[in-house]
Design a protein around this motif. Structure first.
Motif, PDB file in Angstrom:
ATOM      1  N   GLU A  93       3.560   5.362   9.239  1.00  0.00           N
ATOM      2  CA  GLU A  93       2.953   4.395   8.326  1.00  0.00           C
ATOM      3  C   GLU A  93       3.082   4.853   6.874  1.00  0.00           C
ATOM      4  O   GLU A  93       3.327   4.042   5.970  1.00  0.00           O
ATOM      5  N   THR A  94       2.933   6.133   6.639  1.00  0.00           N
ATOM      6  CA  THR A  94       3.027   6.664   5.279  1.00  0.00           C
ATOM      7  C   THR A  94       4.387   6.371   4.658  1.00  0.00           C
ATOM      8  O   THR A  94       4.457   5.946   3.508  1.00  0.00           O
ATOM      9  N   VAL A  95       5.478   6.570   5.404  1.00  0.00           N
ATOM     10  CA  VAL A  95       6.808   6.359   4.832  1.00  0.00           C
ATOM     11  C   VAL A  95       7.247   4.898   4.862  1.00  0.00           C
ATOM     12  O   VAL A  95       8.208   4.537   4.189  1.00  0.00           O
ATOM     13  N   CYS A  96       6.550   4.082   5.609  1.00  0.00           N
ATOM     14  CA  CYS A  96       6.895   2.657   5.655  1.00  0.00           C
ATOM     15  C   CYS A  96       6.002   1.821   4.734  1.00  0.00           C
ATOM     16  O   CYS A  96       6.497   1.039   3.930  1.00  0.00           O
ATOM     17  N   ALA A  97       4.692   1.983   4.880  1.00  0.00           N
ATOM     18  CA  ALA A  97       3.739   1.103   4.191  1.00  0.00           C
ATOM     19  C   ALA A  97       2.976   1.786   3.068  1.00  0.00           C
ATOM     20  O   ALA A  97       2.238   1.134   2.338  1.00  0.00           O
ATOM     21  N   LEU A 125       1.378  16.461   1.199  1.00  0.00           N
ATOM     22  CA  LEU A 125       1.735  15.898  -0.100  1.00  0.00           C
ATOM     23  C   LEU A 125       3.139  16.297  -0.539  1.00  0.00           C
ATOM     24  O   LEU A 125       3.856  15.502  -1.157  1.00  0.00           O
ATOM     25  N   GLU A 126       3.546  17.515  -0.233  1.00  0.00           N
ATOM     26  CA  GLU A 126       4.880  17.981  -0.613  1.00  0.00           C
ATOM     27  C   GLU A 126       5.966  17.174   0.103  1.00  0.00           C
ATOM     28  O   GLU A 126       6.965  16.784  -0.515  1.00  0.00           O
ATOM     29  N   ILE A 127       5.777  16.928   1.371  1.00  0.00           N
ATOM     30  CA  ILE A 127       6.768  16.147   2.119  1.00  0.00           C
ATOM     31  C   ILE A 127       6.792  14.705   1.624  1.00  0.00           C
ATOM     32  O   ILE A 127       7.862  14.107   1.476  1.00  0.00           O
ATOM     33  N   GLN A 128       5.628  14.146   1.329  1.00  0.00           N
ATOM     34  CA  GLN A 128       5.597  12.795   0.764  1.00  0.00           C
ATOM     35  C   GLN A 128       6.424  12.731  -0.515  1.00  0.00           C
ATOM     36  O   GLN A 128       7.200  11.789  -0.723  1.00  0.00           O
ATOM     37  N   GLN A 129       6.278  13.721  -1.370  1.00  0.00           N
ATOM     38  CA  GLN A 129       7.021  13.732  -2.630  1.00  0.00           C
ATOM     39  C   GLN A 129       8.517  13.862  -2.377  1.00  0.00           C
ATOM     40  O   GLN A 129       9.321  13.194  -3.029  1.00  0.00           O
ATOM     41  N   ARG A 130       8.895  14.681  -1.413  1.00  0.00           N
ATOM     42  CA  ARG A 130      10.314  14.848  -1.089  1.00  0.00           C
ATOM     43  C   ARG A 130      10.911  13.547  -0.568  1.00  0.00           C
ATOM     44  O   ARG A 130      12.024  13.166  -0.955  1.00  0.00           O
ATOM     45  N   VAL A 131      10.175  12.838   0.284  1.00  0.00           N
ATOM     46  CA  VAL A 131      10.639  11.550   0.805  1.00  0.00           C
ATOM     47  C   VAL A 131      10.776  10.544  -0.333  1.00  0.00           C
ATOM     48  O   VAL A 131      11.772   9.823  -0.437  1.00  0.00           O
ATOM     49  N   LYS A 132       9.795  10.515  -1.206  1.00  0.00           N
ATOM     50  CA  LYS A 132       9.830   9.603  -2.355  1.00  0.00           C
ATOM     51  C   LYS A 132      11.038   9.905  -3.240  1.00  0.00           C
ATOM     52  O   LYS A 132      11.773   8.990  -3.641  1.00  0.00           O
ATOM     53  N   PRO A 177      -1.832   5.828   3.923  1.00  0.00           N
ATOM     54  CA  PRO A 177      -3.080   5.111   4.234  1.00  0.00           C
ATOM     55  C   PRO A 177      -4.340   5.832   3.758  1.00  0.00           C
ATOM     56  O   PRO A 177      -5.392   5.219   3.656  1.00  0.00           O
ATOM     57  N   THR A 178      -4.210   7.125   3.419  1.00  0.00           N
ATOM     58  CA  THR A 178      -5.378   7.862   2.919  1.00  0.00           C
ATOM     59  C   THR A 178      -5.503   7.747   1.402  1.00  0.00           C
ATOM     60  O   THR A 178      -6.485   8.194   0.830  1.00  0.00           O
ATOM     61  N   PHE A 179      -4.497   7.178   0.762  1.00  0.00           N
ATOM     62  CA  PHE A 179      -4.451   7.040  -0.699  1.00  0.00           C
ATOM     63  C   PHE A 179      -4.637   8.369  -1.422  1.00  0.00           C
ATOM     64  O   PHE A 179      -5.212   8.434  -2.495  1.00  0.00           O
ATOM     65  N   ALA A 180      -4.107   9.449  -0.803  1.00  0.00           N
ATOM     66  CA  ALA A 180      -4.284  10.773  -1.383  1.00  0.00           C
ATOM     67  C   ALA A 180      -2.984  11.383  -1.892  1.00  0.00           C
ATOM     68  O   ALA A 180      -3.007  12.336  -2.641  1.00  0.00           O
ATOM     69  N   GLY A 181      -1.845  10.838  -1.481  1.00  0.00           N
ATOM     70  CA  GLY A 181      -0.591  11.485  -1.817  1.00  0.00           C
ATOM     71  C   GLY A 181       0.314  10.664  -2.707  1.00  0.00           C
ATOM     72  O   GLY A 181      -0.045   9.574  -3.144  1.00  0.00           O
ATOM     73  N   PRO A 182       1.502  11.190  -2.961  1.00  0.00           N
ATOM     74  CA  PRO A 182       2.467  10.523  -3.828  1.00  0.00           C
ATOM     75  C   PRO A 182       2.896   9.141  -3.340  1.00  0.00           C
ATOM     76  O   PRO A 182       3.383   8.333  -4.117  1.00  0.00           O
ATOM     77  N   LEU A 183       2.721   8.870  -2.056  1.00  0.00           N
ATOM     78  CA  LEU A 183       3.092   7.562  -1.520  1.00  0.00           C
ATOM     79  C   LEU A 183       1.908   6.598  -1.412  1.00  0.00           C
ATOM     80  O   LEU A 183       2.017   5.542  -0.808  1.00  0.00           O
ATOM     81  N   ALA A 184       0.794   6.950  -2.014  1.00  0.00           N
ATOM     82  CA  ALA A 184      -0.372   6.055  -2.014  1.00  0.00           C
ATOM     83  C   ALA A 184       0.005   4.749  -2.703  1.00  0.00           C
ATOM     84  O   ALA A 184       0.464   4.737  -3.836  1.00  0.00           O
ATOM     85  N   GLY A 185      -0.136   3.657  -1.963  1.00  0.00           N
ATOM     86  CA  GLY A 185       0.157   2.345  -2.523  1.00  0.00           C
ATOM     87  C   GLY A 185       1.626   2.043  -2.711  1.00  0.00           C
ATOM     88  O   GLY A 185       1.979   1.031  -3.309  1.00  0.00           O
TER      89      GLY A 185
END
Length: 109
Positions: free
Chosen positions: A38-42, A3-10, A45-53
């Motif tokens: 897939e997480t950083v492109c689309a 989740l932390e890396i997702q937020q940093r990418v966002k 997919p788990t709909f659990a992190g900052p990049l959900a949707g």
């Protein structure tokens, strides 16, 4: 991708624009590299992190792909990644990340 890396990418994407961000992965398995791609492109997919949707459409590569490897200093790459290349299923990882990139990335560099 945690989740932390997702937020940093966002955050970086919002700051610099998606067209200016490329994510370079280093996961040891094709499936995990594909999920991260897939997480950083689309979106997550788990709909659990900052990049959900959130489909950022970022360019994404694995460090062992020629597009990235060829840009690295050969001595540094060999020191940091050479051993990894010998034990990984390089072809499967490359194919997995390329498949995701081709389908979802809006910013192939």
């Amino acid at each position: 991708m945690d989740l932390e890396i997702q937020q940093r990418v966002k955050d970086l994407t919002e700051k610099y624009g998606a067209e200016n961000v490329i994510v370079i992965l280093g996961g040891a398995e094709a499936e995990s590299a594909g999920l991260s791609a897939e997480t950083v492109c689309a979106g997550d997919p788990t709909f659990a992190g900052p990049l959900a949707g959130i489909a950022l459409g970022l360019g994404v590569y694995h460090i062992i792909e020629p597009e990235i490897k060829d840009e690295c200093d050969a001595a540094v790459y060999d020191e940091q990644c050479g051993m990894m290349e010998m034990v990984l299923d390089v072809d499967a990882i490359r194919e997995e990340v390329k498949t995701v990139r081709d389908e979802f990335s809006q910013y192939n560099k």
